[in-house]
Write a protein that holds these residues in place. Sequence first.
Motif: not given
Length: 555
Positions: A133-142, A179-193, A170-172
Amino acid sequence: MLFTVGVLLAVSTSATLGIPLAGSPTVKLDNAIFTGLSEGPVSKFLGIPFAQPPKRDRRFRLPLAVPPYEGTLSATKYGPACPQQTPSPLVFGSFTVDIAGPPLSPDQIDDALKISRLQATDVLESDEDCLSINVIKPANISTPVLLPVLVVLICQNIFDCSNIRRNDDTGVRLVERSLQLGQPLIYVSMNYRGSAWGFLPGVEVKKAGLGNLGLHDQREALLWVQKYIGAFGGDKAKVTIWGGSAGAISVSLHMLTNGGNTGGLFRGAFMQSGAPIPIGDISDGQKYYDALVSDTKCSKAIDTLQCLRTVPSDVLQAAVDKSPNVLSYQALSLAWLPRADGVFLADSPLKLVQQGKVADIPFVTGNVDDEGTAFSLSSFNVTNDAQFREYVKTYFLPKAPDSALAPLWSAYSDDPRAGSPFNTGILWGYHQYKRIAAFQGDSVFQAPRRFFLQERSGKQKAWSYLSKRSKYLPLPFLGSFHGTDFNIHLMDDYLVRFTTTLNPNNGTGVVWPQYTPTSPQLYTFPTLGSPTVTIDNYRANGLSVLAELGIKYPN
């Protein structure tokens, strides 16, 4: 038992012992410190195993969660792809197809076929030890508030899942856009059979309770998100599942499992070109199981399923490659796909929708205009009405009596002006190509979407769309073909807004209305220009006939 570093290394080739680099992002999961990557405005944590390796005796078994993590571990590269069926090349020979329009040459046909094969060509490595599984998230958000989470169910070649490495951009892109829209989210993807490894059919599989393993893998990944996403700053109560094509179909099936009870795993669903499909019992795929057993020389085994677990991976791969694929003559009548198994899917998906066993959550589902064209290039030798009827009955509706099929023949006539690419007149009217393209696109994508909405709108919040973008470029004989909305990133902003607010609208511009029984409105993207709102009533007779046949005679 704690998950020691040594065991973890054995479990996943992508999780390696590492020393955190200065400035690299880290996250603590259980008793382990994972080091990720920092790339501008985003941080990435890649290739984290979420289930034990489904290989050797664990092949063709339900996923088993990993024990607690421990150690100092690297999460800086994607894990290997799950094995997949290798699409066979489609050979037309050296000729030019004369059609009512510009000539369609072998080179043009090959370009079109590359559209179907594209995602399969980017697999750099594969291994049965692939459940990561992979997680892509905003780097610097307080922010003291945990962020909404978008979980993507990427699947390539129609339930033949490949490495999600291609989808890194796609995730990036989506995290940066959030972030540009002011609605930050976290992106998750995975490998599956996928393919036979994830969707093996047959009586033996049903008896063992081991159907739809690919969907079980996805579910295991969603459980991982519930357990660990908080460590990344994600809100486990605000998860949206999203997919396109087979990924979208997977999303819809997660809405149907467990009697429609999500178990708190997700609160919204976003489906691009996919809805509950007209599939039957897992035993309907027995011929594919038997062929696999025969080709791997397991026929004489007392327990053929156990024998398949012992077959060398290259032998199993070769046997799977011999089976029909999406570029084969039977096209979207697939060998390896989800089927009703009595466990994950208690019944045919369309019947579960009828029974109201659907997760009561907001959802978005939509299509492109010409869903079936890219899958219909393998049937150019279907040249007349009788062959078209034989093709449909043999591969798509073998259980339906001739009397039940009669309305279908008139709904999908051999007049090229009624075929797909739609609204192109007599252009591209070679043999039965446009007729088959219209049938396949409607039976697998359009009719299930409309049926799903007709059954659920008014009972839960729902939005739907239709895209006619890319109708004439880059491949006019394919029209607005399957995947074009992804190619132009059409839904990015709507997806971000839906994930964060459960509404695809932003309060400005053309309002995307909810789909209701009295007003079945589509947010429509014309070939050129701004979105408009149209009524979802095109091909009403054909889509209704297909939905009825899909309920009564699922294949």
